[in-house]
Design a protein around this motif. Sequence first.
Motif, PDB file in Angstrom:
ATOM      1  N   TYR A 119      -8.690  -8.864  10.040  1.00 39.94           N
ATOM      2  CA  TYR A 119      -9.016  -8.012   8.894  1.00 39.94           C
ATOM      3  C   TYR A 119      -9.347  -6.600   9.353  1.00 39.94           C
ATOM      4  N   SER A 120      -8.525  -6.092  10.258  1.00 38.94           N
ATOM      5  CA  SER A 120      -8.737  -4.772  10.832  1.00 38.94           C
ATOM      6  C   SER A 120      -7.735  -3.780  10.269  1.00 38.94           C
ATOM      7  N   ASP A 121      -7.876  -2.501  10.654  1.00 34.08           N
ATOM      8  CA  ASP A 121      -7.034  -1.441  10.113  1.00 34.08           C
ATOM      9  C   ASP A 121      -7.012  -0.300  11.117  1.00 34.08           C
ATOM     10  N   ASN A 122      -5.824   0.059  11.600  1.00 37.18           N
ATOM     11  CA  ASN A 122      -5.740   1.099  12.637  1.00 37.18           C
ATOM     12  C   ASN A 122      -5.548   2.500  12.091  1.00 37.18           C
ATOM     13  N   PHE A 123      -5.542   2.666  10.771  1.00 36.53           N
ATOM     14  CA  PHE A 123      -5.389   3.974  10.113  1.00 36.53           C
ATOM     15  C   PHE A 123      -4.066   4.647  10.467  1.00 36.53           C
ATOM     16  N   GLY A 124      -3.041   3.839  10.724  1.00 34.43           N
ATOM     17  CA  GLY A 124      -1.721   4.387  10.936  1.00 34.43           C
ATOM     18  C   GLY A 124      -1.320   4.610  12.375  1.00 34.43           C
ATOM     19  N   TRP A 125      -2.223   4.301  13.317  1.00 36.16           N
ATOM     20  CA  TRP A 125      -1.884   4.474  14.737  1.00 36.16           C
ATOM     21  C   TRP A 125      -2.614   3.398  15.548  1.00 36.16           C
ATOM     22  N   GLU A 126      -1.866   2.672  16.364  1.00 35.96           N
ATOM     23  CA  GLU A 126      -2.457   1.579  17.132  1.00 35.96           C
ATOM     24  C   GLU A 126      -3.130   2.120  18.389  1.00 35.96           C
ATOM     25  N   GLY A 127      -4.468   1.994  18.427  1.00 38.23           N
ATOM     26  CA  GLY A 127      -5.203   2.389  19.621  1.00 38.23           C
ATOM     27  C   GLY A 127      -5.674   3.828  19.610  1.00 38.23           C
ATOM     28  N   PRO A 128      -6.029   4.358  20.791  1.00 37.72           N
ATOM     29  CA  PRO A 128      -6.587   5.711  20.885  1.00 37.72           C
ATOM     30  C   PRO A 128      -5.629   6.766  20.339  1.00 37.72           C
ATOM     31  N   THR A 129      -6.186   7.832  19.798  1.00 41.47           N
ATOM     32  CA  THR A 129      -5.399   8.921  19.246  1.00 41.47           C
ATOM     33  C   THR A 129      -6.190  10.221  19.319  1.00 41.47           C
TER      34      THR A 129
END
Length: 697
Positions: free
Chosen positions: A484-494
Amino acid sequence: MRHPEYAISGGRPAPLGATFDGDGVNFAVFSQHATAMEVCLFSADGKTELQRLRLPERDGDVWYGYVSGLRPGQYYALRAHGPYRPDVGHRFNPNKLLLDPYAKRLTGTPVWHDALMGYQIGSNARDLSFDTRDSAPYMPRCVVEDPAFSWGYDHPPRTPIADSVIYEAHVKGLTQMHPHVAPEGTFLGLATDPMLEYYHKLGITAIELLPVHAFLTDRFLHEKNLSNYWGYQTLGFFAPDPRYLSEGRISEFQQMVARLHHAGLEVILDVVYNHTCEGNELGPTLSFRGLDNLSYYRLIQDRRYYINDTGTGNTLNLDHPMVLRMVMDSLRYWVEVMHVDGFRFDLCSTLGRTDHGFDPGASFFDAIRQDPVLTQVKLIAEPWDVGPGGYRLGGFPPPFHEWNDRFRDGVRRFWRGDPGRAPDLAGRLTGSAAEFDHSGRPATASVNMITAHDGFTLHDVVSYNGKHNEANGEDNRDGHSENYSDNFGWEGPTDDPKIIEGRNRRKRAMIATLMLSQGTPMLLAGDELGHSQNGNNNAYAQDNPTSWIDWAEADTDFMAFTARLIRFRREHPILRQKVFLHSRERRIDGREDLFWWRADGKPMSTSDWVDPSLRIVCVEMRTASGTPVFAATESAIFMVFNAGGDTKVRLPVPPKRQNWVWSINTATPDAPEKPVRKTEVLIGAQSVSVFVLEAAE
């Protein structure tokens, strides 16, 4: 060097284990099915077996004897004689050196070698074969200990559960990378001045330590150059793991507890009494299996094989009175001798299993509930196991509290924006009454969490859509797939500032939800510092910087915000009531204690609640029925949980000579408190706001 020759004579059947009385050591060992029991004495360096002393007395199923002149510090272990008949449940093999289940200290952990097995590796008969090699070269030694400690004026804090904020931490991971802690990664390191100052600044009341009982690294991990970092493979239920002792003294654990108590902090241990590290029929013979396999473990009808309700290969048989006695003796030892303040029971459903399934009146629970020592400490159940019907959230008897994974999942799904999650969030905010409001249980029975050691860290919940467990060597098959997670459109560090701001805003909203909900909050150590495990949601084998908290990269702003929320919770008793809020009239003034409002200021209706597009929950809480009146400056709190976009919200009409004070706004976390003069306010997207009803100036 000439070594003394010791004689053995009749002793006492109690207490079990090796007990120093000032003149010598009494040995007492339980085995219902052995034919003989030997104590092996070793040289001071532990390398040479000097004597084998056969215990001369047997009282019922306890073998015992007394060795005059033996002193604390003596290395010893056991060998058990009896039938080797795996087909009927017996696996005695005197060639295997065995650890005393009651040993107070161990010199280390077993070194993996085929000689640890009671059977011949590679034999066509598998575990029905018999191995004659001596396992002593590969086994640690037990150590005779006098656990007496000068506690001085140690006073357990006995923090009421309603006032508790639990901090789940790993002994090594919390301090291993701290620049000002020495010895790092140890019990003593946990209680150094820099750590005590940090706990005080954060505001927690209790540290819940991942397993500290001596444990084993599984062979399959060892062969992959990994280790059992979490510690859920117990080797000894009385001995602290030697890896956390900087100088090998059990008093180091006691010193840690004393220092934490002096700082007002409780110590809770995560304990694993549902299984041992010996695994299934193909596992090693290290202690329990060799002492009395048929008594210690639950076996299927074909007694060659083990019941595996734990997913680890075996299950302890708490239906046997002597196995239950060992568990109870262990718990009392850690309370009375080591002064801990409570326990979190791993896979606690297993402890309540009988031949007929889970039973809240099982022997283990009955033994706990009548015990005058253990009923004085905090008891927390992990309310599930992998066996049939093992999920028992809300099904444990008082005085147990329970980890609430439905709180975790519900909060994550609400803030992720899943349709129709508002009613569930409402239930979580008010103590998960559907699960816990029965049998006289308080709202504090729900131990609320949004993360724990098992799963994503909070930072990873908002940074990864999928697990990334490749480093565990299982091709990313291990660990939960639904986070139930969400990466906000980018997987991992940004480096994208919009994504970073969105993630930070979500984290603030989620940690606020945790601290503003009825129940007992539990915070995963490192979440407040922005700790990431790079998407690994099952870091049980990662004894490295993946799991260690990197203090040099700590998010100090988020830590300060978390501390502010904890302080706010402590200052506002409405948020930590023991009585469930159910929109009942208060006896004090006839008004209700709970109101659900729409954003336009009207009461919520049934049709409002079933609207799947509802993204905002507005709640007004007051003191529960029959609860003593709080200070006049706090008669109500109004909270808004907005998982949607910017939304105008109408505040409830305050009584005369009172007004709302905007105390918490996660959208602008540094904003100071301010009175609200308007009837309508703009609540930012993905944010939590809290208004406190106070006397008007």
